[in-house]
Motif scaffolding. Structure first.
Motif, PDB file in Angstrom:
ATOM      1  N   LYS A 113       0.800  -1.216   0.000  1.00  0.00           N
ATOM      2  CA  LYS A 113       0.000   0.000   0.000  1.00  0.00           C
ATOM      3  C   LYS A 113       0.837   1.272   0.000  1.00  0.00           C
ATOM      4  O   LYS A 113       0.288   2.369  -0.104  1.00  0.00           O
ATOM      5  CB  LYS A 113      -0.931  -0.003   1.218  1.00  0.00           C
ATOM      6  CG  LYS A 113      -1.981  -1.112   1.181  1.00  0.00           C
ATOM      7  CD  LYS A 113      -2.897  -1.047   2.385  1.00  0.00           C
ATOM      8  CE  LYS A 113      -3.955  -2.143   2.330  1.00  0.00           C
ATOM      9  NZ  LYS A 113      -4.861  -2.085   3.502  1.00  0.00           N
ATOM     10  N   ASN A 114       2.140   1.131   0.116  1.00  0.00           N
ATOM     11  CA  ASN A 114       2.987   2.312   0.231  1.00  0.00           C
ATOM     12  C   ASN A 114       3.794   2.595  -1.035  1.00  0.00           C
ATOM     13  O   ASN A 114       4.509   3.578  -1.098  1.00  0.00           O
ATOM     14  CB  ASN A 114       3.938   2.160   1.422  1.00  0.00           C
ATOM     15  CG  ASN A 114       4.506   3.480   1.886  1.00  0.00           C
ATOM     16  OD1 ASN A 114       3.800   4.481   1.919  1.00  0.00           O
ATOM     17  ND2 ASN A 114       5.780   3.489   2.245  1.00  0.00           N
ATOM     18  N   ASP A 155      -0.717  14.951 -11.069  1.00  0.00           N
ATOM     19  CA  ASP A 155      -1.272  16.196 -10.527  1.00  0.00           C
ATOM     20  C   ASP A 155      -2.500  15.924  -9.659  1.00  0.00           C
ATOM     21  O   ASP A 155      -2.695  16.547  -8.607  1.00  0.00           O
ATOM     22  CB  ASP A 155      -1.640  17.156 -11.657  1.00  0.00           C
ATOM     23  CG  ASP A 155      -0.426  17.745 -12.341  1.00  0.00           C
ATOM     24  OD1 ASP A 155       0.677  17.636 -11.770  1.00  0.00           O
ATOM     25  OD2 ASP A 155      -0.573  18.280 -13.461  1.00  0.00           O
ATOM     26  N   LYS A 156      -3.352  14.986 -10.110  1.00  0.00           N
ATOM     27  CA  LYS A 156      -4.560  14.649  -9.355  1.00  0.00           C
ATOM     28  C   LYS A 156      -4.230  13.945  -8.048  1.00  0.00           C
ATOM     29  O   LYS A 156      -5.025  13.969  -7.103  1.00  0.00           O
ATOM     30  CB  LYS A 156      -5.475  13.749 -10.183  1.00  0.00           C
ATOM     31  CG  LYS A 156      -6.212  14.446 -11.317  1.00  0.00           C
ATOM     32  CD  LYS A 156      -7.020  13.441 -12.114  1.00  0.00           C
ATOM     33  CE  LYS A 156      -8.125  12.817 -11.279  1.00  0.00           C
ATOM     34  NZ  LYS A 156      -8.899  11.808 -12.052  1.00  0.00           N
ATOM     35  N   ASN A 157      -3.062  13.315  -7.992  1.00  0.00           N
ATOM     36  CA  ASN A 157      -2.696  12.527  -6.815  1.00  0.00           C
ATOM     37  C   ASN A 157      -1.360  13.010  -6.248  1.00  0.00           C
ATOM     38  O   ASN A 157      -0.449  12.228  -6.000  1.00  0.00           O
ATOM     39  CB  ASN A 157      -2.615  11.046  -7.193  1.00  0.00           C
ATOM     40  CG  ASN A 157      -3.941  10.497  -7.672  1.00  0.00           C
ATOM     41  OD1 ASN A 157      -4.780  10.114  -6.868  1.00  0.00           O
ATOM     42  ND2 ASN A 157      -4.135  10.470  -8.978  1.00  0.00           N
ATOM     43  N   ASN A 158      -1.288  14.335  -6.037  1.00  0.00           N
ATOM     44  CA  ASN A 158      -0.022  14.917  -5.579  1.00  0.00           C
ATOM     45  C   ASN A 158       0.305  14.569  -4.131  1.00  0.00           C
ATOM     46  O   ASN A 158       1.377  14.896  -3.646  1.00  0.00           O
ATOM     47  CB  ASN A 158      -0.029  16.437  -5.783  1.00  0.00           C
ATOM     48  CG  ASN A 158      -1.209  17.102  -5.091  1.00  0.00           C
ATOM     49  OD1 ASN A 158      -1.857  16.508  -4.233  1.00  0.00           O
ATOM     50  ND2 ASN A 158      -1.496  18.334  -5.479  1.00  0.00           N
ATOM     51  N   TRP A 159      -0.602  13.870  -3.449  1.00  0.00           N
ATOM     52  CA  TRP A 159      -0.328  13.385  -2.102  1.00  0.00           C
ATOM     53  C   TRP A 159       0.620  12.182  -2.104  1.00  0.00           C
ATOM     54  O   TRP A 159       1.212  11.838  -1.073  1.00  0.00           O
ATOM     55  CB  TRP A 159      -1.633  12.980  -1.399  1.00  0.00           C
ATOM     56  CG  TRP A 159      -2.421  11.932  -2.141  1.00  0.00           C
ATOM     57  CD1 TRP A 159      -3.358  12.154  -3.108  1.00  0.00           C
ATOM     58  CD2 TRP A 159      -2.314  10.515  -1.994  1.00  0.00           C
ATOM     59  NE1 TRP A 159      -3.859  10.964  -3.573  1.00  0.00           N
ATOM     60  CE2 TRP A 159      -3.237   9.937  -2.905  1.00  0.00           C
ATOM     61  CE3 TRP A 159      -1.550   9.681  -1.183  1.00  0.00           C
ATOM     62  CZ2 TRP A 159      -3.398   8.557  -3.026  1.00  0.00           C
ATOM     63  CZ3 TRP A 159      -1.714   8.304  -1.301  1.00  0.00           C
ATOM     64  CH2 TRP A 159      -2.629   7.754  -2.203  1.00  0.00           C
ATOM     65  N   ILE A 160       0.749  11.550  -3.276  1.00  0.00           N
ATOM     66  CA  ILE A 160       1.636  10.395  -3.386  1.00  0.00           C
ATOM     67  C   ILE A 160       3.080  10.866  -3.520  1.00  0.00           C
ATOM     68  O   ILE A 160       3.382  11.721  -4.357  1.00  0.00           O
ATOM     69  CB  ILE A 160       1.252   9.519  -4.599  1.00  0.00           C
ATOM     70  CG1 ILE A 160      -0.114   8.863  -4.373  1.00  0.00           C
ATOM     71  CG2 ILE A 160       2.307   8.452  -4.869  1.00  0.00           C
ATOM     72  CD1 ILE A 160      -0.600   8.044  -5.548  1.00  0.00           C
ATOM     73  N   ASN A 161       3.956  10.308  -2.706  1.00  0.00           N
ATOM     74  CA  ASN A 161       5.375  10.607  -2.795  1.00  0.00           C
ATOM     75  C   ASN A 161       5.899  10.096  -4.131  1.00  0.00           C
ATOM     76  O   ASN A 161       5.836   8.895  -4.425  1.00  0.00           O
ATOM     77  CB  ASN A 161       6.110   9.928  -1.634  1.00  0.00           C
ATOM     78  CG  ASN A 161       7.574  10.320  -1.556  1.00  0.00           C
ATOM     79  OD1 ASN A 161       8.180  10.731  -2.537  1.00  0.00           O
ATOM     80  ND2 ASN A 161       8.142  10.194  -0.368  1.00  0.00           N
ATOM     81  N   ARG A 162       6.414  10.984  -4.961  1.00  0.00           N
ATOM     82  CA  ARG A 162       6.893  10.594  -6.293  1.00  0.00           C
ATOM     83  C   ARG A 162       7.962   9.510  -6.211  1.00  0.00           C
ATOM     84  O   ARG A 162       8.103   8.694  -7.122  1.00  0.00           O
ATOM     85  CB  ARG A 162       7.442  11.816  -7.029  1.00  0.00           C
ATOM     86  CG  ARG A 162       6.380  12.790  -7.519  1.00  0.00           C
ATOM     87  CD  ARG A 162       5.662  12.301  -8.743  1.00  0.00           C
ATOM     88  NE  ARG A 162       6.541  12.212  -9.893  1.00  0.00           N
ATOM     89  CZ  ARG A 162       6.741  13.207 -10.764  1.00  0.00           C
ATOM     90  NH1 ARG A 162       6.128  14.357 -10.591  1.00  0.00           N
ATOM     91  NH2 ARG A 162       7.550  13.050 -11.787  1.00  0.00           N
ATOM     92  N   GLU A 163       8.727   9.511  -5.121  1.00  0.00           N
ATOM     93  CA  GLU A 163       9.787   8.519  -4.961  1.00  0.00           C
ATOM     94  C   GLU A 163       9.227   7.119  -4.722  1.00  0.00           C
ATOM     95  O   GLU A 163       9.947   6.123  -4.829  1.00  0.00           O
ATOM     96  CB  GLU A 163      10.708   8.922  -3.805  1.00  0.00           C
ATOM     97  CG  GLU A 163      11.432  10.235  -4.045  1.00  0.00           C
ATOM     98  CD  GLU A 163      12.089  10.768  -2.783  1.00  0.00           C
ATOM     99  OE1 GLU A 163      11.973  10.085  -1.734  1.00  0.00           O
ATOM    100  OE2 GLU A 163      12.704  11.842  -2.834  1.00  0.00           O
ATOM    101  N   HIS A 164       7.923   7.042  -4.418  1.00  0.00           N
ATOM    102  CA  HIS A 164       7.297   5.747  -4.157  1.00  0.00           C
ATOM    103  C   HIS A 164       6.620   5.181  -5.408  1.00  0.00           C
ATOM    104  O   HIS A 164       5.990   4.121  -5.330  1.00  0.00           O
ATOM    105  CB  HIS A 164       6.272   5.881  -3.027  1.00  0.00           C
ATOM    106  CG  HIS A 164       6.893   5.994  -1.676  1.00  0.00           C
ATOM    107  ND1 HIS A 164       6.309   5.473  -0.536  1.00  0.00           N
ATOM    108  CD2 HIS A 164       8.065   6.554  -1.265  1.00  0.00           C
ATOM    109  CE1 HIS A 164       7.083   5.722   0.505  1.00  0.00           C
ATOM    110  NE2 HIS A 164       8.148   6.385   0.081  1.00  0.00           N
ATOM    111  N   ILE A 165       6.725   5.867  -6.521  1.00  0.00           N
ATOM    112  CA  ILE A 165       6.193   5.341  -7.795  1.00  0.00           C
ATOM    113  C   ILE A 165       7.315   4.562  -8.468  1.00  0.00           C
ATOM    114  O   ILE A 165       8.353   5.128  -8.838  1.00  0.00           O
ATOM    115  CB  ILE A 165       5.680   6.473  -8.696  1.00  0.00           C
ATOM    116  CG1 ILE A 165       4.545   7.231  -7.984  1.00  0.00           C
ATOM    117  CG2 ILE A 165       5.179   5.899 -10.028  1.00  0.00           C
ATOM    118  CD1 ILE A 165       4.063   8.459  -8.728  1.00  0.00           C
ATOM    119  N   LEU A 166       7.133   3.263  -8.628  1.00  0.00           N
ATOM    120  CA  LEU A 166       8.224   2.385  -9.037  1.00  0.00           C
ATOM    121  C   LEU A 166       8.362   2.197 -10.539  1.00  0.00           C
ATOM    122  O   LEU A 166       9.348   1.636 -11.003  1.00  0.00           O
ATOM    123  CB  LEU A 166       8.057   1.017  -8.365  1.00  0.00           C
ATOM    124  CG  LEU A 166       8.195   1.035  -6.846  1.00  0.00           C
ATOM    125  CD1 LEU A 166       7.982  -0.355  -6.277  1.00  0.00           C
ATOM    126  CD2 LEU A 166       9.565   1.563  -6.431  1.00  0.00           C
ATOM    127  N   GLY A 167       7.388   2.645 -11.308  1.00  0.00           N
ATOM    128  CA  GLY A 167       7.529   2.488 -12.751  1.00  0.00           C
ATOM    129  C   GLY A 167       6.233   2.714 -13.491  1.00  0.00           C
ATOM    130  O   GLY A 167       5.168   2.924 -12.899  1.00  0.00           O
TER     131      GLY A 167
END
Length: 412
Positions: A82-83, A137-149
């Motif tokens: 979930k993270n 932009d719609k989900n700017n609460w997500i830490n970009r560093e946690h997007i793996l691909g």
């Protein structure tokens, strides 16, 4: 948590032992370190050191303690699904559909962008960037560093090694450098495959194909393609042409296909051709409520209208769907006799025609099968429905994360 550590989390999982441990946690968790060592045959110190790195990167977390077997209760490990997040993109001839999910492929949000024709390679790449930017932009609460691909399910023929769309027939485009463009734009790992292969991956990870070593996923929409899985591996072929069943010849005297040949399965059973065949028959005097449903303008005729008329008992529309099911059944019979899969999973817009088409398809397989086993090959609709291809796109990244050998092909 440092950016450097997170940015390296993708590569952290790529060594053989790390991937082995990570995948064991994914499939067996919650699981203890001792049990991981037992299952993987790695030494306890090796397991402990790698698990510590995975915990430090926040990809693995400690869960509730397990049952004691005489000593201290073991601490259990699970994937921190979930993270961390993955972006999946499905590119059809008409639109770009993008989602962001967690590592369990639960969709957090989605964006859809219409494609305006005619289109160039550059404008398509611009649309792809736009869709990803809108999601972020719609989900700017997500830490970009946690997007793996980013995974991309692209219709047509794809060079999976270089992430290039070799030929996208619905867009009439060639040699689109999708991977290079998106990696440069967003500094994320990008994986690209065709839509039918992606659907097969999605079904293997989260659908009816889970724990099935041999099956075929067939996508029947504006075109027809198949994702073929044999011994738990996705088959791409020598030049990425595996699964192009839409271009097997069914009737040498049949209509011309977009590929230039005549009588291809796609030219007889894909959505646009299904509607075109009905138009010609109606223009020659066949009677149907479709004439009134289109306001006497047959240019408005679609596969969806044919299904709607069939569901209302229109004999002409019912016959069109039965005929389409027969053509698909012939194509799938050829596939069964070539691949001999455990089952066939169907997806795509045409399969929404329901039991009329599917009953005709299954009856044709039953008539044409060489053995009783071939005749009774199980045919089912995709568990993932309209999301099958885009969830499959997410799985392109998940496969790369959890496996080291032939990451695009090893799935189970």
């Amino acid at each position: 948590m440092t950016q450097k550590l997170l940015a390296g989390s993708f590569q952290l999982m790529k060594s053989l032992n790390r991937s082995l441990i990570l995948n064991t946690i994914r499939t067996e968790g919650p699981i203890s370190r001792a049990e991981i060592a037992k299952l993987t045959k790695l030494t306890p110190p090796t397991v402990s050191n790698i698990v510590k790195e995975l915990i430090d990167s926040d990809i693995v977390i400690e869960s509730n303690q397990g049952e004691s077997r005489g000593g201290r209760k073991p601490t259990m490990l699970v994937i921190n699904g979930k993270n961390f997040f993955v972006i999946g993109i499905e590119v059809s001839p008409a639109s770009i559909y993008s989602v962001i999910t967690n590592l369990n492929a639960k969709i957090i949000d989605s964006v859809s962008i219409d494609i305006h024709h005619p289109i160039t390679n550059e404008s398509l790449l611009s649309f792809l960037s736009k869709s990803v930017k809108q999601l972020l932009d719609k989900n700017n609460w997500i830490n970009r560093e946690h997007i793996l691909g980013i995974g991309v399910a692209m219709h047509g023929i794809v060079d999976i090694e270089n992430g290039i769309s070799i030929y996208a027939p619905g867009l009439k485009l060639r040699n689109i450098p999708i991977k290079e463009h998106l990696e440069s734009e967003f500094n994320l790992t990008v994986k690209v495959d065709n839509d039918a292969n992606s659907m097969a991956l999605g079904e293997a990870w989260f659908g009816h194909g889970y724990d099935i070593g041999d099956f075929v996923c067939v996508n029947v929409g504006q075109g027809i393609g198949a994702g073929i899985i044999i011994n738990g591996k996705l088959l791409h072929g020598n030049e990425f042409l595996s699964g192009e069943i839409g271009h097997m010849t069914i009737d040498i005297d049949g209509p011309k296909c977009s590929c230039g040949n005549y009588g291809c399965l796609e030219a007889l059973a894909a959505g646009p051709y299904l509607a075109e065949r009905a138009k010609k028959q109606l223009a020659m005097g066949e009677k149907s409520m479709l004439i009134h449903m289109t306001g006497h303008n047959l240019d408005k005729l679609t596969g969806e209208l044919i299904y709607e008329a069939a569901s209302q008992g229109d004999p002409f529309s019912i016959n069109v769907l039965k005929e389409t099911g027969k053509y698909l059944g012939i194509g799938l019979s050829n596939l069964i006799h070539t691949i001999n899969p455990s089952c066939i999973i169907m997806g795509g817009g045409v399969t929404k025609s329901g039991h009329i088409l599917l009953d005709s398809l299954k009856e044709t397989i039953k008539q044409r099968g060489l053995t009783e086993q071939a005749k009774s090959t199980q045919v089912m609709l995709t568990k993932l429905g309209d999301q099958a291809a885009v969830i499959g796109a997410v799985c392109l990244v998940l496969v790369e994360l959890f496996f080291t050998q032939s990451p695009q092909t090893s799935i189970i």
